[in-house]
Design an enzyme around this catalytic site. Structure first.
Site, mmCIF file in Angstrom:
data_model
loop_
_atom_site.group_PDB
_atom_site.id
_atom_site.type_symbol
_atom_site.label_atom_id
_atom_site.label_comp_id
_atom_site.label_asym_id
_atom_site.label_seq_id
_atom_site.Cartn_x
_atom_site.Cartn_y
_atom_site.Cartn_z
ATOM 1 N N TYR A 299 50.116 55.614 21.218
ATOM 2 C CA TYR A 299 49.597 56.591 20.390
ATOM 3 C C TYR A 299 49.654 56.437 19.073
ATOM 4 C CZ TYR A 299 49.310 59.218 24.847
ATOM 5 O OH TYR A 299 49.236 59.820 26.081
ATOM 6 N N THR B 133 48.418 44.820 71.716
ATOM 7 C CA THR B 133 46.957 44.383 71.844
ATOM 8 C C THR B 133 46.922 43.048 72.637
ATOM 9 O OG1 THR B 133 44.943 43.789 70.745
ATOM 10 C CG2 THR B 133 46.830 43.389 69.639
ATOM 11 N N ASN B 134 45.824 43.195 73.762
ATOM 12 C CA ASN B 134 45.372 41.976 74.253
ATOM 13 C C ASN B 134 44.497 41.356 73.383
ATOM 14 O OD1 ASN B 134 47.234 42.377 76.451
ATOM 15 N ND2 ASN B 134 45.728 42.792 77.981
ATOM 16 N N ASP C 169 43.135 57.249 31.654
ATOM 17 C CA ASP C 169 43.909 57.747 30.343
ATOM 18 C C ASP C 169 43.821 56.406 29.414
ATOM 19 O OD1 ASP C 169 45.485 59.738 29.168
ATOM 20 O OD2 ASP C 169 47.052 58.224 29.164
ATOM 21 N N ASP D 5 43.450 52.483 76.873
ATOM 22 C CA ASP D 5 42.440 53.067 77.519
ATOM 23 C C ASP D 5 42.064 52.077 78.837
ATOM 24 O OD1 ASP D 5 41.839 50.416 76.453
ATOM 25 O OD2 ASP D 5 39.832 50.984 75.476
ATOM 26 N N HIS E 83 26.204 54.543 35.711
ATOM 27 C CA HIS E 83 26.167 55.803 36.482
ATOM 28 C C HIS E 83 27.269 56.483 36.175
ATOM 29 C CE1 HIS E 83 23.740 53.352 39.023
ATOM 30 N NE2 HIS E 83 24.256 52.417 39.060
ATOM 31 N N TYR F 292 49.938 67.322 20.826
ATOM 32 C CA TYR F 292 51.220 66.429 21.354
ATOM 33 C C TYR F 292 50.964 64.950 20.509
ATOM 34 C CZ TYR F 292 47.826 64.430 24.368
ATOM 35 O OH TYR F 292 46.934 63.634 25.093
#
Length: 504
Positions: free
Chosen positions: A440, A90-91, A303, A152, A498, A351
């Protein structure tokens, strides 16, 4: 017409524009030089400048209107995924102006999506000088005939063509994508949105902080701005947020993704079970407070991480700017029903009772960590002969284990594979499954602790994301929509919150 361009380029290689592109002057120094050039050009051309004429304001307006060509960015990412190296050439000038944040954000995004970003103001040479193309070839370690150059500006392509590079003049997006596909052989134009960019463990900042004796917390961070803290679940890693971390950073946020206690390099004292109310809740509170003094953060959890952020919003509301949870709804503790007995009434949670006996689940899950992760982190649809029509925890436990019935060497899933799967495996080889499973093993103590907040409400903006239909719920929702969220959840969330259900 083209008045500003003619004034900027007057003097050719010694024009204000050329000097700025080579880094000889900065953008703020460019403005007065161009403005003086405009006055001289106007005087010699018989043009009267308006009284409020300002080159600096013109540049600021161009910056505001500037947008990224998303299809071309997507094409560059597709090429990169197919083995191509990608480079931005890029310039541009050294931006010390009032709008320099725009430049910083743009360059930050480009560096994240491309292998190499070369700026003329850093190199001291600009397009179309052949030296800049030679520099790019050397930096990429490629030959001219291996390169496709898009630009371009037609004049920038001429010396590249003479050097043997394939070139594409960018006129319109559709045409350039077709030409790029023909030259590269890669399908670079597709209708659907691409997956976002993934962050690599080597491309993020890693940090460690002690939250108390014997407990070290590992985290990664990226970006600058308001803080967003991400908390993962089981059996996962901070890398579970690999798509969200760079996206949030690009959007102007400072992202802190925690490796939750007991995972990877986040440690816990031997034998500690990790009661949510007295230990896990320390994670998002201590990171901002002890290391940076951040007063508030947006907390997002999945979770078990979702359980943490809901409780943060209840017990430390002054520290939470907003809260969001994926898959884990907020369920206030019910003093009339024992939590263990309530959990037993849900077959899909079988589980969790298998996890209760220390050492049993660890032995099965640690026997072949790669197999464990390939089975557990997988979508429910059929994938290469391994489909989960129902919850694996319900079926397999009847046969004596969580993984019974699954192939000994299952294929990696589309969700987790390649280097990311290997990273997960390395983390669990380091930590084992004891710490993750201990999350758990405190149902009743956590429930008893949560009872102290049973009459509280979550007062800050809240977002809940679950599997299901794409429905947005708000205080003015119709009665027909209310059934999507159980009353148990809604009545404990202030109406400013929300709630959203969307397909995952």
């Amino acid at each position: 017409r083209n008045f500003l361009l003619k004034a900027m380029f007057a003097g050719s290689s010694n024009s204000p524009y050329a000097k700025a592109m080579r880094g000889q002057i900065t953008l703020s120094q460019l403005f007065p030089e161009v403005e003086e050039g405009c006055k001289q050009y106007a005087s010699t051309s018989g043009i009267t400048l308006p009284p409020n004429f300002s080159v600096a304001r013109a540049f600021e307006e161009m910056a505001v209107e500037g947008t990224v060509n998303a299809p071309l960015l997507w094409a560059a990412r597709m090429l990169r995924r197919n083995g191509f190296k990608t480079c931005v050439l890029t310039n541009n000038c050294v931006d010390d102006s009032a709008r320099r944040l725009f430049t910083a954000q743009l360059m930050n995004m480009l560096h994240r999506h491309f292998d190499l970003v070369l700026e003329s103001c850093r190199l001291g040479v600009q397009k179309p000088d052949p030296k800049i193309y030679t520099y790019a070839l050397d930096a990429l370690q490629v030959k001219p005939q291996e390169v496709i150059l898009l630009d371009d500006v037609k004049e920038n392509l001429k010396p590249a063509e003479e050097m043997g590079l394939a070139t594409i003049l960018v006129r319109d997006t559709e045409t350039v994508l077709k030409e790029l596909q023909e030259l590269s052989g890669v399908q670079a134009c597709r209708d659907e949105e691409p997956l976002p960019t993934v962050c690599d463990p080597s491309d993020v900042t890693h940090g460690y902080v002690p939250i108390r004796p014997g407990v070290q917390l590992h985290f990664v961070e990226m970006g600058h701005g308001p803080v967003v803290c991400l908390c993962h679940g089981f059996p996962e890693s901070w890398l579970s947020w690999r798509y969200q971390i760079p996206a949030l950073a690009d959007a102007g946020f400072r992202v802190i993704a925690l490796e939750m206690k007991g995972y990877g390099e986040s440690t816990a004292p031997p034998g500690e079970l990790g009661v949510l109310g007295h230990t896990e809740l320390e994670l998002p509170t201590q990171i901002p407070r002890r290391r940076w003094g951040i007063p508030q953060a947006v907390l997002i959890g999945h979770d078990w991480g979702g359980a943490v952020v809901w409780n943060m919003a209840l017990f430390y509301p002054e520290r939470v700017r907003a809260v969001a949870s994926l898959n884990t709804p907020y369920r206030p503790a019910d003093p009339t029903v024992d939590i263990v007995e309530k959990m037993r009434s849900y077959p899909n949670f079988a589980y969790q009772f298998y996890f209760q006996e220390p050492g049993v689940a660890e032995a099965e899950l640690e026997k072949d960590i790669g197999r464990t992760l390939k089975v557990l982190i997988r979508s429910t649809r059929q994938e290469v002969g391994v489909g989960l029509e129902v919850d694996p925890g319900v079926v397999s436990l009847l046969a004596g284990g969580l993984l019974v019935g699954f192939p000994e060497n299952p294929p990696a899933s589309q969700i987790l594979h390649g280097s990311e799967l290997q990273y997960y495996i390395q983390r669990f080889q380091k930590s084992g499954f004891r710490g993750p499973l201990n999350w758990y093993r405190n149902m009743r103590p956590n429930w008893q602790w949560a009872l102290s907040a049973k009459d509280r409400k979550i007062m800050m903006p809240a977002l809940m994301v679950t599997a299901g239909k794409d429905v947005v719920l708000h205080p003015s929702m119709s009665k027909g929509m209310e059934e999507w969220i159980p009353q148990l959840h809604r009545e404990h969330i202030e109406e400013c919150g929300h709630w959203t259900q969307m397909e995952r």
